[in-house]
Enzyme design. Structure first.
Site, PDB file in Angstrom:
ATOM      1  N   GLY A  57       0.714  -1.078  -0.246  1.00  0.00           N
ATOM      2  CA  GLY A  57      -0.004  -0.012  -0.032  1.00  0.00           C
ATOM      3  C   GLY A  57       0.850   1.256   0.090  1.00  0.00           C
ATOM      4  CB  CYS A  58       0.214   4.661   1.584  1.00  0.00           C
ATOM      5  SG  CYS A  58      -1.263   4.872   1.047  1.00  0.00           S
ATOM      6  CG  PHE A  59       5.283   0.598   4.323  1.00  0.00           C
ATOM      7  CD1 PHE A  59       5.776   1.440   5.479  1.00  0.00           C
ATOM      8  CD2 PHE A  59       5.966  -0.230   3.861  1.00  0.00           C
ATOM      9  CE1 PHE A  59       6.881   1.128   6.209  1.00  0.00           C
ATOM     10  CE2 PHE A  59       6.979  -0.570   4.533  1.00  0.00           C
ATOM     11  CZ  PHE A  59       7.655  -0.065   5.660  1.00  0.00           C
ATOM     12  CB  ALA A  60       5.065   0.143  -1.568  1.00  0.00           C
TER      13      ALA A  60
END
Length: 149
Positions: free
Chosen positions: A26-29
């Site tokens: 998700g956004c963590f990537a």
């Protein structure tokens, strides 16, 4: 693992180009990828790192789950999208980028272990956000900015 990177053949890259795939984050990537690309470019003379980040929230969309009706909130707020950027670190290069990536870092928000969860149900994975997520974020913005700057 066959990945989306195989669809980049239009770029005519060598089949021997090193690749790193970061899936299902998700956004963590995005933050992880920027930080890793910066490190790779700075530590490999003359390297250019291509980042391709597709986000496919539609794969999490399904009918409501009786036990978790809030499973519809995240797919309703976030949609599919993609971004790409090239990171380089050669100060002697004649190419000049539009921006300079000075620093890339990430932080863990204290006490936020249950702010997002992704349980697997019979309909697939459901992403759910805590109603307190804005409180978690508001409580750490100053510390994150201070650390980054």
């Amino acid at each position: 693992m066959i990945g989306i990177d195989l669809h980049l053949k239009l770029l005519n890259l060598s089949p021997f180009v090193n690749r790193v795939m970061i899936y299902m984050q998700g956004c963590f990537a995005g933050g992880t990828t920027l930080r890793s690309a910066k490190d790779l470019a700075e530590n490999n003379c003359g390297a250019c790192v291509l980042i391709v980040c597709p986000e496919m929230m539609s794969m999490y969309f399904h009918g409501p789950i009786r036990m978790d009706p809030e499973s519809l909130v995240v797919p309703a707020l976030f949609g599919d999208g993609a971004a790409t950027v090239v990171i380089g670190a050669d100060p002697m290069s004649t190419e000049r980028g539009l921006n300079q990536l000075f620093r890339a870092c990430q932080s863990i928000v204290p006490n936020s272990m249950h702010a997002l969860k992704g349980p697997i149900h019979e309909a697939g994975m459901a992403i759910m956000m805590s109603k307190k997520i804005l409180e978690f974020l508001a409580g750490c913005v100053w510390d994150c900015l201070s650390h980054a700057l």
